[in-house]
Design a protein around this motif. Structure first.
Motif, PDB file in Angstrom:
ATOM      1  N   ASP A   1       0.850  -1.175   0.000  1.00 18.01           N
ATOM      2  CA  ASP A   1       0.000   0.000   0.000  1.00 18.01           C
ATOM      3  C   ASP A   1       0.895   1.238   0.000  1.00 18.01           C
ATOM      4  O   ASP A   1       1.765   1.386   0.857  1.00 18.01           O
ATOM      5  N   GLU A   2       0.676   2.129  -0.967  1.00 23.56           N
ATOM      6  CA  GLU A   2       1.540   3.299  -1.100  1.00 23.56           C
ATOM      7  C   GLU A   2       1.388   4.279   0.055  1.00 23.56           C
ATOM      8  O   GLU A   2       2.342   4.949   0.434  1.00 23.56           O
ATOM      9  N   ASN A   3       0.200   4.377   0.603  1.00 25.86           N
ATOM     10  CA  ASN A   3      -0.038   5.362   1.658  1.00 25.86           C
ATOM     11  C   ASN A   3       0.559   4.948   2.997  1.00 25.86           C
ATOM     12  O   ASN A   3       1.123   5.770   3.713  1.00 25.86           O
ATOM     13  N   SER A   4       0.415   3.668   3.345  1.00 31.94           N
ATOM     14  CA  SER A   4       0.880   3.221   4.658  1.00 31.94           C
ATOM     15  C   SER A   4       2.191   2.435   4.607  1.00 31.94           C
ATOM     16  O   SER A   4       2.745   2.110   5.651  1.00 31.94           O
ATOM     17  N   ALA A   5       2.674   2.102   3.411  1.00 33.43           N
ATOM     18  CA  ALA A   5       3.911   1.327   3.223  1.00 33.43           C
ATOM     19  C   ALA A   5       3.831  -0.040   3.892  1.00 33.43           C
ATOM     20  O   ALA A   5       4.819  -0.556   4.405  1.00 33.43           O
ATOM     21  N   VAL A   6       2.645  -0.645   3.873  1.00 32.01           N
ATOM     22  CA  VAL A   6       2.426  -1.975   4.441  1.00 32.01           C
ATOM     23  C   VAL A   6       2.343  -2.980   3.293  1.00 32.01           C
ATOM     24  O   VAL A   6       1.655  -2.744   2.305  1.00 32.01           O
ATOM     25  N   ILE A   7       3.041  -4.098   3.434  1.00 33.72           N
ATOM     26  CA  ILE A   7       2.990  -5.148   2.410  1.00 33.72           C
ATOM     27  C   ILE A   7       1.609  -5.787   2.431  1.00 33.72           C
ATOM     28  O   ILE A   7       1.120  -6.193   3.481  1.00 33.72           O
ATOM     29  N   THR A   8       0.973  -5.886   1.258  1.00 28.30           N
ATOM     30  CA  THR A   8      -0.366  -6.468   1.169  1.00 28.30           C
ATOM     31  C   THR A   8      -0.361  -7.854   0.540  1.00 28.30           C
ATOM     32  O   THR A   8      -1.154  -8.700   0.940  1.00 28.30           O
ATOM     33  N   HIS A   9       0.499  -8.103  -0.444  1.00 32.47           N
ATOM     34  CA  HIS A   9       0.535  -9.390  -1.153  1.00 32.47           C
ATOM     35  C   HIS A   9       1.973  -9.742  -1.524  1.00 32.47           C
ATOM     36  O   HIS A   9       2.819  -8.861  -1.670  1.00 32.47           O
ATOM     37  N   ILE A  10       2.207 -11.028  -1.693  1.00 31.64           N
ATOM     38  CA  ILE A  10       3.418 -11.482  -2.377  1.00 31.64           C
ATOM     39  C   ILE A  10       2.970 -12.001  -3.735  1.00 31.64           C
ATOM     40  O   ILE A  10       1.847 -12.491  -3.879  1.00 31.64           O
ATOM     41  N   ILE A  11       3.817 -11.860  -4.722  1.00 36.15           N
ATOM     42  CA  ILE A  11       3.455 -12.235  -6.093  1.00 36.15           C
ATOM     43  C   ILE A  11       4.392 -13.332  -6.580  1.00 36.15           C
ATOM     44  O   ILE A  11       5.613 -13.212  -6.477  1.00 36.15           O
ATOM     45  N   LEU A  12       3.791 -14.391  -7.111  1.00 30.82           N
ATOM     46  CA  LEU A  12       4.539 -15.474  -7.754  1.00 30.82           C
ATOM     47  C   LEU A  12       4.200 -15.409  -9.235  1.00 30.82           C
ATOM     48  O   LEU A  12       3.041 -15.522  -9.611  1.00 30.82           O
ATOM     49  N   TYR A  13       5.198 -15.198 -10.071  1.00 25.23           N
ATOM     50  CA  TYR A  13       4.952 -15.126 -11.502  1.00 25.23           C
ATOM     51  C   TYR A  13       4.523 -16.483 -12.032  1.00 25.23           C
ATOM     52  O   TYR A  13       4.966 -17.531 -11.536  1.00 25.23           O
ATOM     53  N   GLY A  14       3.685 -16.477 -13.061  1.00 23.50           N
ATOM     54  CA  GLY A  14       3.240 -17.714 -13.680  1.00 23.50           C
ATOM     55  C   GLY A  14       4.367 -18.416 -14.414  1.00 23.50           C
ATOM     56  O   GLY A  14       5.375 -17.802 -14.789  1.00 23.50           O
ATOM     57  N   ARG A  15       4.187 -19.698 -14.617  1.00 21.16           N
ATOM     58  CA  ARG A  15       5.219 -20.477 -15.323  1.00 21.16           C
ATOM     59  C   ARG A  15       5.263 -20.081 -16.797  1.00 21.16           C
ATOM     60  O   ARG A  15       4.242 -19.814 -17.406  1.00 21.16           O
ATOM     61  N   PRO A  16       6.455 -20.048 -17.370  1.00 16.83           N
ATOM     62  CA  PRO A  16       6.551 -19.730 -18.799  1.00 16.83           C
ATOM     63  C   PRO A  16       5.993 -20.869 -19.647  1.00 16.83           C
ATOM     64  O   PRO A  16       6.135 -22.039 -19.303  1.00 16.83           O
ATOM     65  N   ARG A  17       5.348 -20.505 -20.741  1.00 17.34           N
ATOM     66  CA  ARG A  17       4.835 -21.498 -21.681  1.00 17.34           C
ATOM     67  C   ARG A  17       5.771 -21.558 -22.885  1.00 17.34           C
ATOM     68  O   ARG A  17       6.087 -20.521 -23.468  1.00 17.34           O
ATOM     69  N   LEU A  18       6.205 -22.734 -23.209  1.00 12.43           N
ATOM     70  CA  LEU A  18       7.131 -22.986 -24.316  1.00 12.43           C
ATOM     71  C   LEU A  18       8.353 -22.072 -24.205  1.00 12.43           C
ATOM     72  O   LEU A  18       8.639 -21.259 -25.061  1.00 12.43           O
ATOM     73  N   PHE A  19       9.041 -22.201 -23.072  1.00 13.73           N
ATOM     74  CA  PHE A  19      10.274 -21.467 -22.789  1.00 13.73           C
ATOM     75  C   PHE A  19      10.076 -19.954 -22.825  1.00 13.73           C
ATOM     76  O   PHE A  19      10.986 -19.204 -23.126  1.00 13.73           O
ATOM     77  N   GLY A  20       8.861 -19.495 -22.554  1.00 15.79           N
ATOM     78  CA  GLY A  20       8.568 -18.067 -22.523  1.00 15.79           C
ATOM     79  C   GLY A  20       8.181 -17.481 -23.860  1.00 15.79           C
ATOM     80  O   GLY A  20       7.816 -16.312 -23.948  1.00 15.79           O
ATOM     81  N   LEU A  21       8.235 -18.270 -24.920  1.00 15.73           N
ATOM     82  CA  LEU A  21       7.886 -17.762 -26.242  1.00 15.73           C
ATOM     83  C   LEU A  21       6.388 -17.498 -26.368  1.00 15.73           C
ATOM     84  O   LEU A  21       5.972 -16.629 -27.138  1.00 15.73           O
TER      85      LEU A  21
END
Length: 90
Positions: free
Chosen positions: A29-49
């Protein structure tokens, strides 16, 4: 702890024991500088192509324990990836 140290940890879902991946980013959150979520990127499909699967956002409140090398979470935000087949026979 700094973000780099957090990003090196694997994320384990407690109820299933499934390894969800590694922490890639955080959302705060930009106003309070509190962490709200952690993000896990999705798996690449066909080596990211072909892009990536959807990212997973896990609320900070769902984190149960932060260890030396893993984060233990208990969340409903995790979706099982659909089974993909190269050939579809009907």
């Amino acid at each position: 702890m700094i973000l780099y140290e957090l990003c090196r940890r694997s994320v384990i879902e407690l109820s299933s024991g499934q390894n969800l991946g590694r922490v890639d980013d955080i959302c705060f959150d930009e106003n309070s500088a509190v962490i709200t979520h952690i993000i896990l990127y999705g798996r690449p499909r066909l080596f990211g192509l072909l892009g990536r699967e959807e990212d997973t956002m896990i609320p900070w409140a769902d984190i149960r324990q932060i260890g030396q090398d893993v984060l233990l979470v208990h969340t409903q935000a995790v979706k099982k990836p659909p089974r993909r087949h190269f050939f579809k026979f009907e």
